[in-house]
Design a protein around this motif. Sequence first.
Motif, short mmCIF file in Angstrom:
data_model
loop_
_atom_site.label_atom_id
_atom_site.label_comp_id
_atom_site.label_asym_id
_atom_site.label_seq_id
_atom_site.Cartn_x
_atom_site.Cartn_y
_atom_site.Cartn_z
N ILE A 72 -19.70 -6.72 14.37
CA ILE A 72 -18.83 -5.57 14.64
C ILE A 72 -18.17 -5.19 13.33
O ILE A 72 -17.13 -5.75 12.94
N ALA A 73 -18.73 -4.24 12.64
CA ALA A 73 -18.44 -4.01 11.23
C ALA A 73 -16.97 -3.69 10.95
O ALA A 73 -16.42 -4.11 9.93
N HIS A 74 -16.32 -2.94 11.84
CA HIS A 74 -14.95 -2.54 11.52
C HIS A 74 -13.99 -3.72 11.50
O HIS A 74 -12.88 -3.62 10.98
N THR A 75 -14.41 -4.89 12.04
CA THR A 75 -13.55 -6.07 12.00
C THR A 75 -13.30 -6.50 10.56
O THR A 75 -12.22 -7.02 10.23
N TRP A 76 -14.28 -6.30 9.66
CA TRP A 76 -14.05 -6.59 8.25
C TRP A 76 -12.91 -5.74 7.70
O TRP A 76 -12.12 -6.19 6.85
N GLU A 77 -12.82 -4.49 8.16
CA GLU A 77 -11.75 -3.60 7.71
C GLU A 77 -10.38 -4.13 8.15
O GLU A 77 -9.42 -4.16 7.37
N TYR A 78 -10.29 -4.53 9.40
CA TYR A 78 -9.04 -5.08 9.92
C TYR A 78 -8.67 -6.38 9.20
O TYR A 78 -7.51 -6.63 8.89
N TYR A 79 -9.68 -7.21 8.96
CA TYR A 79 -9.44 -8.51 8.32
C TYR A 79 -8.84 -8.33 6.93
O TYR A 79 -7.80 -8.93 6.60
N PHE A 80 -9.48 -7.51 6.10
CA PHE A 80 -8.98 -7.35 4.74
C PHE A 80 -7.64 -6.62 4.71
O PHE A 80 -6.80 -6.85 3.83
N ALA A 81 -7.41 -5.71 5.66
CA ALA A 81 -6.10 -5.05 5.73
C ALA A 81 -5.01 -6.07 6.01
O ALA A 81 -3.91 -5.99 5.46
N GLU A 82 -5.31 -7.05 6.86
CA GLU A 82 -4.33 -8.08 7.19
C GLU A 82 -4.15 -9.08 6.05
O GLU A 82 -3.06 -9.60 5.83
N MET A 83 -5.22 -9.35 5.31
CA MET A 83 -5.19 -10.37 4.26
C MET A 83 -4.71 -9.84 2.91
O MET A 83 -4.38 -10.62 2.02
N GLU A 84 -4.67 -8.52 2.73
CA GLU A 84 -4.47 -7.96 1.39
C GLU A 84 -3.19 -8.44 0.73
O GLU A 84 -3.16 -8.69 -0.49
N SER A 85 -2.11 -8.61 1.48
CA SER A 85 -0.86 -9.05 0.87
C SER A 85 -0.95 -10.47 0.35
O SER A 85 -0.15 -10.89 -0.49
N ILE A 86 -1.92 -11.25 0.83
CA ILE A 86 -2.15 -12.61 0.34
C ILE A 86 -3.17 -12.59 -0.79
O ILE A 86 -2.95 -13.15 -1.86
N THR A 87 -4.29 -11.93 -0.56
CA THR A 87 -5.43 -12.01 -1.48
C THR A 87 -5.26 -11.18 -2.75
O THR A 87 -6.09 -11.27 -3.65
N THR A 88 -4.21 -10.38 -2.83
CA THR A 88 -3.93 -9.66 -4.07
C THR A 88 -2.97 -10.42 -4.98
O THR A 88 -2.75 -10.01 -6.13
N GLN A 89 -2.39 -11.53 -4.50
CA GLN A 89 -1.46 -12.28 -5.34
C GLN A 89 -1.93 -13.69 -5.67
O GLN A 89 -1.43 -14.31 -6.60
N VAL A 90 -2.92 -14.22 -4.93
CA VAL A 90 -3.45 -15.55 -5.21
C VAL A 90 -4.97 -15.48 -5.15
O VAL A 90 -5.53 -14.86 -4.23
N PRO A 91 -5.69 -16.03 -6.13
CA PRO A 91 -7.16 -15.96 -6.12
C PRO A 91 -7.73 -16.50 -4.81
O PRO A 91 -7.39 -17.59 -4.36
N TYR A 92 -8.61 -15.72 -4.25
CA TYR A 92 -9.17 -15.92 -2.90
C TYR A 92 -10.59 -16.43 -3.08
O TYR A 92 -11.50 -15.69 -3.41
N MET A 93 -10.77 -17.76 -2.89
CA MET A 93 -12.03 -18.43 -3.17
C MET A 93 -12.63 -18.89 -1.84
O MET A 93 -11.98 -19.61 -1.07
N VAL A 94 -13.88 -18.52 -1.57
CA VAL A 94 -14.43 -18.67 -0.22
C VAL A 94 -15.71 -19.49 -0.20
O VAL A 94 -16.44 -19.59 -1.19
N SER A 95 -15.97 -20.07 0.96
CA SER A 95 -17.29 -20.62 1.27
C SER A 95 -17.81 -19.88 2.49
O SER A 95 -17.04 -19.29 3.25
N VAL A 96 -19.11 -19.92 2.70
CA VAL A 96 -19.72 -19.14 3.77
C VAL A 96 -19.75 -19.94 5.07
O VAL A 96 -19.94 -21.15 5.07
N GLY A 97 -19.53 -19.25 6.20
CA GLY A 97 -19.56 -19.89 7.50
C GLY A 97 -20.67 -19.34 8.38
O GLY A 97 -21.34 -18.35 8.03
N ASN A 98 -20.85 -19.95 9.53
CA ASN A 98 -21.93 -19.52 10.43
C ASN A 98 -21.70 -18.12 10.99
O ASN A 98 -22.65 -17.40 11.30
N HIS A 99 -20.44 -17.68 11.11
CA HIS A 99 -20.19 -16.34 11.63
C HIS A 99 -20.35 -15.27 10.56
O HIS A 99 -20.27 -14.08 10.86
N GLU A 100 -20.57 -15.68 9.33
CA GLU A 100 -20.98 -14.73 8.28
C GLU A 100 -22.49 -14.73 8.11
O GLU A 100 -23.08 -13.70 7.79
N ALA A 101 -23.12 -15.89 8.31
CA ALA A 101 -24.51 -16.01 7.85
C ALA A 101 -25.44 -16.73 8.80
O ALA A 101 -26.62 -16.87 8.49
#
Length: 542
Positions: free
Chosen positions: A236-265
Motif C-alpha cells: 500500500i504505497a501511500h503508507t510510505w508517505e505517512y511513515y516518513f511524515a511521522e519520522m521526519e522530525s527524528i530522521t532529520t536530526q539523527v542519522p537513520y541507519m536501516v536493515s531490511v525486513g520481510n515486510h520490505e522485501a
Amino acid sequence: QMEKWITFKSIPEGSITTGTGSVILALPNVRLPYHFQYYNQLTNTTFESEDVVEVDVDYPTQGHIAYTSNLKEMRVMWVSGTRNVPTVMYGFDPSSLTSEATGTSWTYNVTDMCGKKVNPDGDISINYFLDPGWIHSVILPNLLSNTTYYYKFGTSGKWSETFSFVSAQQNFEVEKTTTRLMVVADAGTSNCEWELSINMCSNYSGPTYAAMKRELERQKYDMLLYNGDLSYASGIAHTWEYYFAEMESITTQVPYMVSVGNHEAGWSDEEWMKPWNTGKNQARGECGVPYSNRHIMPNTTLEQSRDRVWWWSMDYPLVHIVAISTESAFGKGSKQYEWLKSDLANVNRSKTPWIIIMGHRPMYFFPEVTNNEWLDHFREIEPLMNKYEVNLALWGHNHVYQRMCPSYQRQCRGNSTHPGGTVHILAGNGGQANDPLPNDPDRTFFEYLSMRWGYLRIEIQGNSTLQVEFLTPDDVIQDTVVLYKSRFTAPADELNADHNLVYLSFLTLLVPMAFLSVLLYWKIKKNPSWKKKFTFGNSDDD
C-alpha cells in the motif's frame, strides 16, 4: 474501488443524527490534490465534495539523513514532485547557511514492482501504487568533527524548514570517548485512518516515536538503528508517505541507519526461501523496490541496493556496526556469507573495540523453531560471530522484547560481566501488535522477556563497557544489561576447524619429534661417534 482513496475516517453510528459534524484527517503531501467523499452505509448513498485541497507539488518532504562510509560526510535524502537539481544549503548558523551541495535524483514506477509474479496477493502493490515522486540524494562533504550543522534542502527554490545534526567524531581517544545509539524495529506508522483489513498500521508506534523524540531532546545520539519492517506498507504505497511524515522530525536530526525486513522485501520466489516461506509474500509485491530506492547505506550504491545487496557495515568511534540481510541468502557459499567473513576478519579492534551485528529475523527467539532453512543459515554464521568475538546481536521480526544470556550454539557462556559469547537481544516491539510470550520460557537462556512496546538506547564507554537499556513509551527503564569488553573470555570454537587443525597438527608433529629426540640422546650416549654426524655449522666437510 477502495484503492482510489488514500485514507478513511469512520463516524460512529448514531454520533451524528441531524445537523453538522466534522472529522480531522491526516493528509501528508503526496504531490496530488485531495478529494473527499461521504458515504452512508445505511442508505448506500454517496456524496462527493466539490472542495479540493491542493498541495505544493514541489515542496520537499520525507527528509532523512544517513552516514556514508566516510565519517566526514552526511547523506541528505528527501522527496518532491520535481526533478530539478537537488540542493542542500548548510552552515554553522541557522541564519547563515552559506555552504551549498548538489546531488542526484531518481524514481521508480509500477512496472518495477513484483505484482502477481510472486503470488496472487502481489497485485496489491500494483492496485495501490502511488507515484513516489522524485527521490533526491545530496552528500555534504568535508564536515568538521563533532560539530553542529544547520541545513535545509529543496529543489526549484522550494525549501524545507531548517534542521540540524551533529557530525561524527573523527579524531578520538578510545578511552575518553562515549558513543550513543538508539534502536527500534517493527514499528510502522501510527496513522490508523486506513481501515482496510490488508493494512498493518499500528496505534502503538506513535507513543514509541514520541518517547524517542523526547529522548533526543534530552541527549545527543550518534545514530538511530532501525532494524527492519519500517513502514509496514506491504504494497500500500501511500503508507510510505505517512511513515516518513511521522519520522521526519527524528530522521532529520539523527542519522537513520536501516536493515531490511520481510515486510520490505519478503519474496517467496527466492530459491533459498522456498523450503520455509512457500506461498508467503509479506511485502505483497513490493519486493524491496521502495526500500531500495529510499535508503542508501554505507559502502553500498543505489545500483547495489536495487540489486538486493542489502548488507552493509561501517566503522564508527568505538564500534564496528554490521547490518546483515536476513531476506537474502547468508549461509555458506552465498555472497553475503563471504562478505561477512571478510568484514569481521578485518575489524581493527584498537579503534573499534566493540562489534554489533544487526539483522531483522532473529537467530534465537522463543517459542523456538528447529526445522527452518533460515535458522540453518544462522548456524553457519554463528561460528564467525564467535571466532571474531561479536559482542552484541540485535534482532527484530517477533513483536516482543527478549534478552538472551551471552551464548554460543544455544548454550549460555559466562555472563554479562564475564561474557563468553554474543549477547542476543530481540527488540521487535516498536509498535506492532504483540506476539505471545511462552508460558514456561527457559529463564536461564532467556534472561528477560516483555510484551511492552518501546525502544533501546545503547551507551558505549571506551574499551570498558557497553550498556543496553530497554525503555517503554512512558520513559520507564524496563531492562538493563552492561557488557564488559575487557573481560571477554570467549571459549574455543568447537566448530572452528582452523584452530582445531593447527592444534592437532602441532600435536602430530610434537609427539614424533619428542620420540626422536629421546632416541637420538640414547644413541649418542651409547656411541659418541654419532655426535659428529649431528654437528652443524663449520666443519671439515664444508
